[in-house]
Enzyme design. Structure first.
Site, PDB file in Angstrom:
ATOM      1  N   GLU A 170       0.832  -1.133  -0.123  1.00 16.56           N
ATOM      2  CA  GLU A 170       0.051   0.086  -0.070  1.00 16.56           C
ATOM      3  C   GLU A 170       0.678   1.353  -0.012  1.00 16.56           C
ATOM      4  OE1 GLU A 170      -2.845   0.054  -1.045  1.00 16.56           O
ATOM      5  OE2 GLU A 170      -3.310  -2.002  -0.217  1.00 16.56           O
TER       6      GLU A 170
ATOM      7  N   HIS B 107      -4.516  -5.768 -11.365  1.00 16.75           N
ATOM      8  CA  HIS B 107      -4.303  -7.057 -10.788  1.00 16.75           C
ATOM      9  C   HIS B 107      -4.658  -7.864 -11.206  1.00 16.75           C
ATOM     10  CE1 HIS B 107      -6.373  -4.503  -7.765  1.00 16.75           C
ATOM     11  NE2 HIS B 107      -5.045  -5.140  -6.667  1.00 16.75           N
TER      12      HIS B 107
END
Length: 685
Positions: free
Chosen positions: A338, A425
Site C-alpha cells: 500500500e 491485479h
C-alpha cells in the site's frame, strides 16, 4: 488523488484479487487532514494559564529574564489544576527547567514540583565552544546510517551538577538494527564535553497478529504514542469509514497481545509495516519516504465492517478487518504494497488501467515483497508470495504467486496485446513473473522452505541476479524512465537503461533483466545492453586519507575519526570500523570514475586489524571491501592480527569506463571488540 473507483465485489477470484487495492472503495472517505484538536476547554485552560504566566513567574520568585510557557494543564474534578511549564532564560530554552505548579480551586499555588531545582541561572552566558564544534560532537555521539544533524542550538541545560550553558544537537538516522533514531546530544558550551544524550525513539514492544513480538518506534509523553520520528503513525477508526481515527496510545509501551481481539494487535502490524517500508526505501533505495521529503504517513486500522480490503488513498494507508471483522489485512507485504502505491503516485504516476495499471499493481507487489525480505521477520519468513498469511482464500493459499502468477487462476504469466484489458491485479502477473525470474531464475527450487517452479514464456533458461539488484533496477526504472501511461514495452526499455545506469553497458545485470523480460514475452526493445558505454560521470576518489572527515564519504557517521585509540597510518584521521564490543554494523562508501583510458587501474588501501576475541574457529566480527556491491576482500577476528598497517590492492580493470562504488563495511557481535582500521585509500590510473 488521481484514482477513485468502486471496488468490484462479484465473488470468487475477482473479489479476492481486489483484496489489496490502491483505490478508495465506494462509500469510503479519504479522511485526510489533521488529528482532532484538543477539547476546547483544555485549550481554554491553557490559554488562561498562559495569560497568567508572567505573574506566576514573579509570584514564584524566578530570576529576572525567565519566561514561562504553559505546556499542559490538568484539571481535577474539584477545580484544582496542575500547570506544567517550560522555561527560557534571557531567550534561551532551558532543558530540564520544566516544573509543575499545583493550584487549588481558587488559583492559589499549594506546591511546586521542580525538576531538580528551582534555579536555572548558569555561571556564564557566554559560550567558549563554537556551534560547529558542538555539531561535530553531536555527530560523533551517534552511530547511525543516513545521519543528519542540526547545527546546534544554544540552551541552558539543567542537571544534577547545576545549570550549564550548552548546545543541543539533534541527530537523526537509522541504527544498525534498523531502528530509527532521533538522538539529542548536549554539549557543554564552555568545555566542549558531551554532558548527556537521549533518544526520542522509544523501542516499545509490540505483539502483532502476523509479525509476532517486535520492537516498535514509539514516542514518549504523558503516555506512549504509536508514532515514529518520521511521522508514521497509526490510528483506530473503530469500524468507521471516514475520518482520521484516534491515534493509539499506551501507558507501558507494550502493545497488543498477538490476538485479533486486542485492538492494538492489528495496529502493531500496520505500524511495524509502515516503519519497515519507510526504512527500506530510505536505506536501500535512497528515498526519504513516500513523498521523498522525510515525512511519514498515517495508517488507519479497523476500517468499516467486515471490510476485506486495504488501500492507499493519496495520503494514508487503510486496513479493513476482513470477514467477520476477524482477519485484519495488515500483513507486512500488504503494508509495503500500500505504501508503494504512494511511491508510484509520486514518481511515474502510472495510470490504473491498461498495461500501466498492471505495472502499477506489480510495483506494489515487488516492493511489498522487498520490504518482507528487508525486514526478515521470523514470524513472516520472506518469500515470493503475496498475502500468504491473511488467508483470504480460506484454504491457506496466498493471494498471488510471483514465480508462476497463473497459479491464482486469473493472473497471466506472459505479456500479450490483450493484457491491458484485464483488471490491474491480473495484468500485473507478467511483471511479477519478471521480478521473480530476474531475482531467482527459472526452474524448480526451494527458497526459505517454499517450493517454486518458474517457467518461461519462450522456453529459455534464466539465471537470477538476486532480488536486491532487481529492486534497485526497477526503482530506477520507475523513478526515471516510466510515465503515467507506460506499457510493458516501455518497462523493458526502462530496465535495460536502468541496469546500464547502475551496472554498466554489457553488464551481467543488464543481460539478466533483459533476458527475464524476454522470458515473459515483453515486446522487444531497440535499447540493448551492448553498445559503447558512455563516459563515466563520477569524479575522482576524494579524501582517501580521511583528513577532511566525512567529505566524499557516505554511510555511518562516527567511524571516520581522529580518536587516538587507534593510530592513523598518516595524518590524524582514519576509518575505524568496529572496536565497539557491541552488536552493530558500520560502513562508508564513495562513488568514483575509472577512466576508459586507464591501462592497469587499481585501488589500494592500508588496513590494520586487532581483536579481543580469543576463539580460533569462529568469525564473530567481520569486515568486507566491496565494489558495486560485490565483496572483493574480507576480514574477520580470525584474520592474522596486524600490529601495523598492511597495503592491499584491488584490480579495477573490469570497471574501465564506468562509475564504481567502493564500500568498506563491518558487522560486530555483542561482545569482545575487533577493530578494522583503514587509511590512505587511493587509485592508480
Amino acid at each position: 488523488m488521481n484514482r477513485l473507483k468502486s471496488g468490484l465485489a462479484t465473488g470468487g477470484l475477482l473479489a479476492l484479487a481486489l483484496a489489496i487495492s490502491p483505490a478508495i472503495p465506494a462509500g469510503a472517505a479519504a479522511g485526510a487532514g489533521r488529528d482532532k484538536a484538543p477539547a476546547p476547554e483544555s485549550q481554554s485552560l491553557k490559554a488562561t494559564e498562559q495569560s497568567r504566566a508572567a505573574s506566576s513567574a514573579s509570584a514564584l520568585g524566578l530570576a529576572s529574564g525567565e519566561k514561562l510557557t504553559v505546556k499542559s494543564v490538568i484539571a481535577d474534578p474539584n477545580g484544582a489544576t496542575h500547570v506544567r511549564y517550560e522555561r527560557t532564560i534571557n531567550g534561551l530554552r532551558v532543558i530540564g527547567g520544566d516544573f509543575v505548579s499545583h493550584k487549588d480551586s481558587s488559583g492559589a499555588v499549594k506546591s511546586v514540583t521542580w525538576n531538580i531545582r528551582k534555579s536555572v541561572t548558569p555561571s556564564t552566558m557566554t559560550p567558549a565552544v563554537s556551534k560547529r564544534e558542538a555539531h561535530q560532537a553531536g555527530l560523533a555521539a551517534s552511530k547511525a546510517n543516513k545521519e543528519t544533524a542540526t547545527p546546534g542550538e544554544l540552551v541552558v541545560f539543567q542537571s544534577a551538577a547545576g545549570p550549564k550553558l550548552a548546545y543541543e544537537v539533534i541527530t537523526e538516522g537509522i541504527k544498525a538494527d534498523q531502528t530509527p533514531t532521533r538522538l539529542h546530544t548536549i554539549v557543554d558550551a564552555t568545555t566542549g564535553k558531551t554532558l548527556t544524550s537521549w533518544d526520542d525513539v522509544k523501542e516499545g514492544t509490540g505483539n502483532g497478529i502476523f509479525v509476532g513480538s517486535v520492537t516498535l518506534a514509539t514516542t514518549a509523553g504523558t503516555s506512549y504514542t504509536m508514532k515514529d520520528t518520521h511521522g508514521n503513525y497509526t490510528t483506530d477508526l473503530n469500524q468507521a469509514t471516514s475520518g482520521t481515527g484516534t491515534t493509539f496510545t499506551d501507558a507501558d509501551d507494550v502493545w497488543g497481545n498477538g490476538l485479533q481481539s486486542n485492538r492494538q494487535s492489528a495496529a502493531v502490524d500496520a505500524h511495524y509495516g509502515a516503519g519497515k517500508t519507510y526504512d527500506y526505501y530510505n536505506t536501500q533505495l535512497g528515498r526519504a519516504g513516500i513523498w521523498n521529503n522525510g515525512t511519514g504517513a498515517r495508517s488507519r486500522v479497523h476500517y468499516g465492517q467486515n471490510y476485506v480490503n486495504a488501500f492507499w488513498d493519496g495520503t494514508q494507508m487503510t486496513y479493513g478487518d476482513g470477514a467477520n471483522n476477524a482477519a485484519p489485512l495488515v500483513e507486512l507485504d500488504v503494508a509495503g504494497h500500500e505504501m508503494s502505491h504512494g511511491v508510484t503516485e509520486n514518481t511515474a504516476g502510472l495510470n490504473y488501467s491498461g498495461d500501466a495499471g498492471g505495472l502499477n499493481e506489480s510495483t506494489s507487489d515487488i516492493f511489498g515483497t522487498a520490504v518482507e525480505w528487508y525486514a526478515n521477520n521470523p514470524s513472516d519468513t520472506p518469500d515470493y508470495l503475496i498475502g500468504e498469511e491473511i488467508n483470504l482464500n480460506g484454504n491457506g493459499t496466498p493471494l498471488r504467486y510471483m514465480d508462476k502468477p497463473s497459479k491464482d487462476g486469473a493472473s497471466k504469466d506472459c505479456w500479450s496485446s490483450s493484457l491491458g484489458g484485464l483488471d490491474p491485479h491480473y495484468s500485473s502477473g507478467p511483471l511479477n513473473h519478471w521480478y521473480y525470474l530476474a531475482s531467482e531464475g527459472s526452474g524448480a527450487k526451494t527458497i526459505n522452505g517454499v517450493s517454486y517452479n518458474s517457467p518461461t514464456c519462450n522456453a529459455s533458461t534464466v539465471t537470477g541476479i538476486g532480488h536486491t539488484k532487481v529492486e534497485k533496477i526497477w526503482y530506477r526504472t520507475l523513478s526515471t524512465y516510466l510515465t503515467s501511461s507506460s506499457n510493458y514495452a516501455a518497462a523493458r526499455t526502462g530496465v535495460i537503461k536502468a541496469a546500464k545506469d547502475l551496472y554498466g553497458a554489457g553488464s551481467a545485470e543488464c543481460t539478466a533483466v533483459d533476458k527475464a523480460m524476454a522470458a515473459i514475452a515483453a515486446p522487444a526493445s531497440t535499447e540493448t545492453c551492448g553498445g559503447t558505454t558512455p563516459p563515466p560521470t563520477g569524479g575522482s576518489l576524494v579524501n582517501g586519507g580521511f583528513e577532511s572527515g566525512q567529505t566524499g564519504w557516505t554511510g555511518t557517521t562516527g567511524p571516520i575519526t581522529n580518536n587516538t585509540g587507534r593510530p592513523a597510518r598518516t595524518g590524524s584521521y582514519k576509518l575505524w570500523l568496529g572496536g565497539n564490543g557491541t552488536s552493530g554494523s558500520e560502513s562508508e562508501s564513495q562513488t568514483f570514475a575509472v577512466p576508459s583510458t586507464a591501462t592497469s587501474p587499481t585501488l589500494t588501501y592500508y588496513i590494520r586489524i586487532d581483536t579481543a576475541e580469543t576463539t580460533t574457529s569462529s568469525a564473530y566480527d567481520t569486515a568486507t571491501v566491496q565494489i558495486n556491491g560485490v565483496t572483493k576482500q574480507s576480514y574477520s577476528n580470525l584474520s592474522t592480527p596486524k600490529a601495523s598497517y598492511v597495503q592491499k590492492t584491488i584490480d579495477l580493470t573490469a570497471y574501465k569506463g564506468t562509475n564504481v562504488t567502493l564500500k568498506f563495511a563491518d558487522t560486530e557481535d555483542s561482545s569482545l571488540q575487533t577493530s578494522f582500521v583503514v587509511d590512505d585509500v587511493s587509485t592508480n590510473f
